[in-house]
Design a protein around this motif. Structure first.
Motif, PDB file in Angstrom:
ATOM      1  N   ASN A  96       0.868  -1.181   0.000  1.00 18.37           N
ATOM      2  CA  ASN A  96       0.000   0.000   0.000  1.00 18.37           C
ATOM      3  C   ASN A  96       0.903   1.229   0.000  1.00 18.37           C
ATOM      4  O   ASN A  96       1.540   1.534   1.006  1.00 18.37           O
ATOM      5  CB  ASN A  96      -0.901   0.001   1.246  1.00 18.37           C
ATOM      6  CG  ASN A  96      -1.733   1.270   1.344  1.00 18.37           C
ATOM      7  OD1 ASN A  96      -1.693   2.128   0.468  1.00 18.37           O
ATOM      8  ND2 ASN A  96      -2.495   1.385   2.419  1.00 18.37           N
ATOM      9  N   GLY A 100       0.249   4.824   6.389  1.00 18.74           N
ATOM     10  CA  GLY A 100       1.156   5.483   7.348  1.00 18.74           C
ATOM     11  C   GLY A 100       1.758   6.759   6.799  1.00 18.74           C
ATOM     12  O   GLY A 100       1.056   7.678   6.385  1.00 18.74           O
ATOM     13  N   THR A 128      -0.654  -1.572  -4.738  1.00 11.83           N
ATOM     14  CA  THR A 128      -2.111  -1.375  -4.853  1.00 11.83           C
ATOM     15  C   THR A 128      -2.432   0.004  -5.424  1.00 11.83           C
ATOM     16  O   THR A 128      -1.719   0.979  -5.177  1.00 11.83           O
ATOM     17  CB  THR A 128      -2.808  -1.551  -3.490  1.00 11.83           C
ATOM     18  OG1 THR A 128      -2.282  -0.591  -2.593  1.00 11.83           O
ATOM     19  CG2 THR A 128      -2.608  -2.936  -2.941  1.00 11.83           C
ATOM     20  N   GLY A 154      -0.327  -0.931   6.962  1.00 10.68           N
ATOM     21  CA  GLY A 154      -0.746  -0.949   8.365  1.00 10.68           C
ATOM     22  C   GLY A 154      -1.796  -2.002   8.652  1.00 10.68           C
ATOM     23  O   GLY A 154      -1.967  -2.961   7.888  1.00 10.68           O
ATOM     24  N   ASP A 155      -2.510  -1.795   9.754  1.00 14.13           N
ATOM     25  CA  ASP A 155      -3.527  -2.762  10.172  1.00 14.13           C
ATOM     26  C   ASP A 155      -4.648  -2.878   9.137  1.00 14.13           C
ATOM     27  O   ASP A 155      -5.190  -3.962   8.915  1.00 14.13           O
ATOM     28  CB  ASP A 155      -4.126  -2.339  11.523  1.00 14.13           C
ATOM     29  CG  ASP A 155      -3.088  -2.368  12.629  1.00 14.13           C
ATOM     30  OD1 ASP A 155      -2.228  -3.263  12.606  1.00 14.13           O
ATOM     31  OD2 ASP A 155      -3.133  -1.496  13.509  1.00 14.13           O
ATOM     32  N   GLY A 156      -4.990  -1.752   8.492  1.00 13.68           N
ATOM     33  CA  GLY A 156      -6.056  -1.759   7.483  1.00 13.68           C
ATOM     34  C   GLY A 156      -5.655  -2.591   6.281  1.00 13.68           C
ATOM     35  O   GLY A 156      -6.467  -3.337   5.719  1.00 13.68           O
ATOM     36  N   GLU A 160      -7.323  -6.094   4.898  1.00 10.48           N
ATOM     37  CA  GLU A 160      -7.729  -6.365   3.501  1.00 10.48           C
ATOM     38  C   GLU A 160      -7.224  -7.720   3.027  1.00 10.48           C
ATOM     39  O   GLU A 160      -7.963  -8.526   2.454  1.00 10.48           O
ATOM     40  CB  GLU A 160      -7.095  -5.303   2.605  1.00 10.48           C
ATOM     41  CG  GLU A 160      -8.093  -4.454   1.922  1.00 10.48           C
ATOM     42  CD  GLU A 160      -7.501  -3.753   0.727  1.00 10.48           C
ATOM     43  OE1 GLU A 160      -6.939  -4.422  -0.158  1.00 10.48           O
ATOM     44  OE2 GLU A 160      -7.605  -2.535   0.686  1.00 10.48           O
ATOM     45  N   SER A 198       0.057   3.288  10.367  1.00  9.80           N
ATOM     46  CA  SER A 198       0.021   4.330  11.392  1.00  9.80           C
ATOM     47  C   SER A 198       0.065   3.740  12.803  1.00  9.80           C
ATOM     48  O   SER A 198       0.669   4.320  13.704  1.00  9.80           O
ATOM     49  CB  SER A 198      -1.263   5.147  11.254  1.00  9.80           C
ATOM     50  OG  SER A 198      -1.315   5.726   9.989  1.00  9.80           O
ATOM     51  N   THR A 199      -0.605   2.606  13.026  1.00  2.46           N
ATOM     52  CA  THR A 199      -0.616   2.004  14.366  1.00  2.46           C
ATOM     53  C   THR A 199       0.201   0.710  14.381  1.00  2.46           C
ATOM     54  O   THR A 199       0.928   0.448  15.321  1.00  2.46           O
ATOM     55  CB  THR A 199      -2.065   1.683  14.811  1.00  2.46           C
ATOM     56  OG1 THR A 199      -2.914   2.769  14.472  1.00  2.46           O
ATOM     57  CG2 THR A 199      -2.137   1.446  16.298  1.00  2.46           C
ATOM     58  N   GLU A 460     -11.141  -0.126  10.542  1.00  2.00           N
ATOM     59  CA  GLU A 460     -12.134   0.147   9.501  1.00  2.00           C
ATOM     60  C   GLU A 460     -13.476   0.329  10.203  1.00  2.00           C
ATOM     61  O   GLU A 460     -13.761  -0.362  11.182  1.00  2.00           O
ATOM     62  CB  GLU A 460     -12.269  -1.048   8.547  1.00  2.00           C
ATOM     63  CG  GLU A 460     -10.974  -1.532   7.940  1.00  2.00           C
ATOM     64  CD  GLU A 460     -10.515  -0.657   6.804  1.00  2.00           C
ATOM     65  OE1 GLU A 460     -11.317  -0.409   5.897  1.00  2.00           O
ATOM     66  OE2 GLU A 460      -9.360  -0.197   6.848  1.00  2.00           O
TER      67      GLU A 460
HETATM   68  N1  LIG Z   1      -3.541   2.343  -3.336  1.00  2.00           N
HETATM   69  C1  LIG Z   1      -4.398   2.643  -2.373  1.00  2.00           C
HETATM   70  N2  LIG Z   1      -5.050   3.820  -2.370  1.00  2.00           N
HETATM   71  C2  LIG Z   1      -5.892   4.144  -1.360  1.00  2.00           C
HETATM   72  N3  LIG Z   1      -6.172   3.339  -0.307  1.00  2.00           N
HETATM   73  C3  LIG Z   1      -5.537   2.159  -0.270  1.00  2.00           C
HETATM   74  C4  LIG Z   1      -4.632   1.748  -1.285  1.00  2.00           C
HETATM   75  N4  LIG Z   1      -4.163   0.526  -0.971  1.00  2.00           N
HETATM   76  C5  LIG Z   1      -4.757   0.167   0.195  1.00  2.00           C
HETATM   77  N5  LIG Z   1      -5.587   1.141   0.618  1.00  2.00           N
HETATM   78  C6  LIG Z   1      -6.417   1.191   1.847  1.00  2.00           C
HETATM   79  O1  LIG Z   1      -5.779   2.045   2.792  1.00  2.00           O
HETATM   80  C7  LIG Z   1      -6.249   1.726   4.084  1.00  2.00           C
HETATM   81  C8  LIG Z   1      -5.265   2.114   5.169  1.00  2.00           C
HETATM   82  O2  LIG Z   1      -4.040   1.557   4.902  1.00  2.00           O
HETATM   83  P1  LIG Z   1      -3.005   1.051   5.985  1.00  2.00           P
HETATM   84  O3  LIG Z   1      -3.629   0.197   6.981  1.00  2.00           O
HETATM   85  O4  LIG Z   1      -1.877   0.472   5.204  1.00  2.00           O
HETATM   86  O5  LIG Z   1      -2.456   2.389   6.671  1.00  2.00           O
HETATM   87  P2  LIG Z   1      -2.899   3.227   7.943  1.00  2.00           P
HETATM   88  O6  LIG Z   1      -4.365   3.317   8.032  1.00  2.00           O
HETATM   89  O7  LIG Z   1      -2.130   4.490   7.886  1.00  2.00           O
HETATM   90  O8  LIG Z   1      -2.331   2.375   9.147  1.00  2.00           O
HETATM   91  P3  LIG Z   1      -3.044   1.626  10.393  1.00  2.00           P
HETATM   92  O9  LIG Z   1      -4.095   0.753   9.790  1.00  2.00           O
HETATM   93  O10 LIG Z   1      -1.932   0.840  11.023  1.00  2.00           O
HETATM   94  O11 LIG Z   1      -3.613   2.668  11.295  1.00  2.00           O
HETATM   95  C9  LIG Z   1      -6.506   0.240   4.034  1.00  2.00           C
HETATM   96  O12 LIG Z   1      -7.735  -0.016   4.624  1.00  2.00           O
HETATM   97  C10 LIG Z   1      -6.514  -0.127   2.559  1.00  2.00           C
HETATM   98  O13 LIG Z   1      -7.757  -0.715   2.202  1.00  2.00           O
END
Ligand SMILES: Nc1ncnc2c1ncn2[C@@H]1O[C@H](COP(=O)(O)OP(=O)(O)OP(=O)(O)O)[C@@H](O)[C@H]1O
Ligand SMILES: CCCCCCCCCCCCC/C=C/[C@@H](O)[C@H](CO)NC(C)=O
Ligand SMILES: [Ca+2]
Length: 502
Positions: A96, A100, A128, A154-156, A160, A198-199, A460
């Motif tokens: 992704n 973060g 992605t 990250g966790d999101g 997925e 992020s987490t 989510e």
């Molecule tokens: N290319 C992309 N463009 C936009 N969103 C994306 C893409 N690839 C993945 N995602 C979505 O981005 C969301 C957040 O991503 P990710 O978990 O990696 O980072 P974060 O939210 O910063 O970290 P954390 O989940 O640890 O707090 C995911 O739910 C994923 O579905």
């Protein structure tokens, strides 16, 4: 065991690679040996364990004058590495680029890809392009040709990939995910997490640190950590799976607010956390749960889940017996449901400790990764000051459950209905509520929200507040080994690169 240094040994299972080495004369002044004959050498790359669960790749070069002996060593070591059957050879990687601090691609290319290539792991990499790209892709590709799936994010992003893999397994086995009572098929394709979010709570809680190199090394050595997964349903409709936090109230409100501020990066959680803390909203609702077996410990235990955890092992044995004996039969019908009504600032169900850099012991320090249960934490309405005291205890050694307004239960399933949906269902939406909208009719200044909160499911949001949750013991597996007890030999293995005479 293969001796590396005088007082340090490395198990074969923690050797990353063995390579023939061009002996560079500038490397060391090795005196008379160099003058007598041509030197032959090979290098062993191995896992060096540093402080705080951090792993690094270190190396030692062995040299000798006998070419045949040198080749024999290389051959023997390579054969031993080949025998490490749990190591992946071919991986599918999803990155992704926006998670973060938007460093996922750089982290993978600079820190992880070189290690995979050193360990002769081949990869198919997908960067992605949109949310759900990885999940959808996992329903299309031939997943069975891979030894594992890696997610960089990250966790999101992990969520997925997990949804893609578990969903695909159920689809291929003809299991209906919408049936909350279905016995789900275990997913044996391991997931590796390269933290770039992020987490990064799932990585931190299963490895002990959020560090891309450490995680890459756990993947290379072929670690395997089973993980409980909760299924979340509403009205016989599948909503989501959760492995870390399922949070209503405080954590749901933080997430909802922070989603609008993704541009802030990881800081968004601090900003929305502060705002949500000040708003001090509580929510009314009813929780019904079935307790987990008492032999599976308690959330108030002083011991945490660590590598080789006995409670998780016991659950694994019980699961194997259960699968052998009666496949589809479920136990929850046999046990009593407990019901709790109240006003809550937070309802958190965690399948693991949820430790993360912000809270190194997590939301439930004694929760287990693979015991088939979740810890249900109910934080009732209290003053802002008391809630702050509760939050601060996530960051120090004091017991965060030792408050009269906090209850914690180890459960195998639970249901939640908000007061609002109960009222809606029984058609008692009175005029007062309609007129005053979202404010409490009885106490207009009391912070009691008649609107629902949102569920935060591993980062989510869920569309429904009334949910039915069931923990599926060890439904999936990670390239991890749980958090290791601190290694006492760290100092002995502290050199980063050495040379040895055979
Ligand atoms: N290319 C992309 N463009 C936009 N969103 C994306 C893409 N690839 C993945 N995602 C979505 O981005 C969301 C957040 O991503 P990710 O978990 O990696 O980072 P974060 O939210 O910063 O970290 P954390 O989940 O640890 O707090 C995911 O739910 C994923 O579905
Ligand atoms: C005044 C001091 C307050 C300190 C409070 C510290 C508590 C931090 C606990 C964080 C637990 C996070 C649990 C993980 C949730 C993830 O699933 C999710 C997605 O990454 N992250 C968040 C923040 O919802
Ligand atoms: Ca668990």
């Amino acid at each position: 065991m293969f001796p590396i240094l005088e007082n340090c040994s490395v198990p074969i299972s923690e050797i990353i690679a063995v390579e023939e080495t061009e002996f560079n004369k500038k490397q060391r002044n090795i005196g008379r040996w160099q003058k007598m004959a041509k030197l032959h050498a090979f290098t062993v790359f191995y896992v060096k364990k540093a402080r705080n669960h951090r792993w690094r790749c270190s190396d030692v070069t062995f040299w000798c004058v006998d070419e045949h002996l040198c080749n024999q060593w290389i051959q023997a070591l390579k054969e031993l590495l080949e025998m490490q059957r749990s190591r992946p050879k071919h991986l599918l990687v999803y990155i992704n680029p926006y998670g973060g601090k938007r460093q996922g691609k750089r982290i993978y290319e600079q820190k992880v890809a070189p290690l995979f290539s050193l360990a002769s792991i081949s990869t198919d990499v997908v960067i992605t392009e949109h949310a759900n790209h990885a999940k959808d892709n996992l329903f299309e590709v031939n997943i069975y040709k891979y030894d594992g799936v890696v997610c960089v994010g990250g966790d999101g992003m992990f969520s997925e990939v997990m949804h893609g893999l578990i969903g695909r397994m159920q689809k291929d086995s003809g299991i209906d995910q919408n049936n909350p009572k279905a016995s789900l098929v275990q997913c044996n394709i391991r997931i590796g997490i390269i933290p770039a979010g992020s987490t990064d709570c799932i990585c931190y809680s299963t490895v002990g640190i959020s560090d891309p190199v450490t995680s890459a090394l756990h993947i290379i050595v072929g670690d395997c950590q089973p993980l409980d997964v909760s299924s979340v349903h509403h009205n016989n409709t599948f909503l989501k799976y959760s492995v870390s936090l399922l949070g209503y109230g405080f954590y749901g409100d933080i997430l909802k607010d922070s989603e609008k501020k993704r541009w802030m990066g990881p800081m968004r959680y601090d900003y929305s956390g502060f705002k949500t803390f000040l708003s001090h909203h509580y929510y009314e609702g009813t929780i019904a749960y079935q307790p987990a077996k008492q032999t599976h410990g308690s959330p108030r235990d002083k011991e945490s889940c660590r590598t080789g955890c006995c409670i998780c092992k016991k659950s694994e044995k019980e699961l194997a017996e259960k699968n052998q004996e009666h496949g589809l039969k479920h136990e929850e019908g046999e046990e009593e449901w407990k019901v709790i009504k109240g006003k809550f600032l937070a309802i958190n169900a965690v399948n693991m400790s949820c430790a993360c850099p912000r809270s190194p012991k997590g939301l439930s320090p004694a929760a287990h990764l693979a015991d088939g249960s979740a810890d249900l934490i109910l934080v009732r309405k209290c003053s802002r000051f008391d809630f702050l005291r509760y939050l601060v205890r996530h960051t120090n050694q004091d017991d965060q459950f030792d408050f009269p307004f906090v209850d914690v239960y180890r459960v195998k399933c639970f249901q939640f209905t908000s007061k609002l949906s109960e009222d809606n269902e029984s058609n008692v939406m009175d005029i007062g509520k309609k007129r005053f909208g979202q404010f409490c009719r009885d106490h207009p200044a009391c912070c009691c929200n008649i609107v629902n909160s949102t569920w935060n499911c591993d980062g989510e949001t869920l569309d429904s507040s009334a949910i039915e949750v069931r923990v599926h013991c060890q439904l999936m597996k990670l390239f991890a080994r749980g958090i290791e007890e601190n290694c006492k030999d760290e100092a002995a293995c502290s050199q980063s690169s050495t040379e040895q005479l055979l």
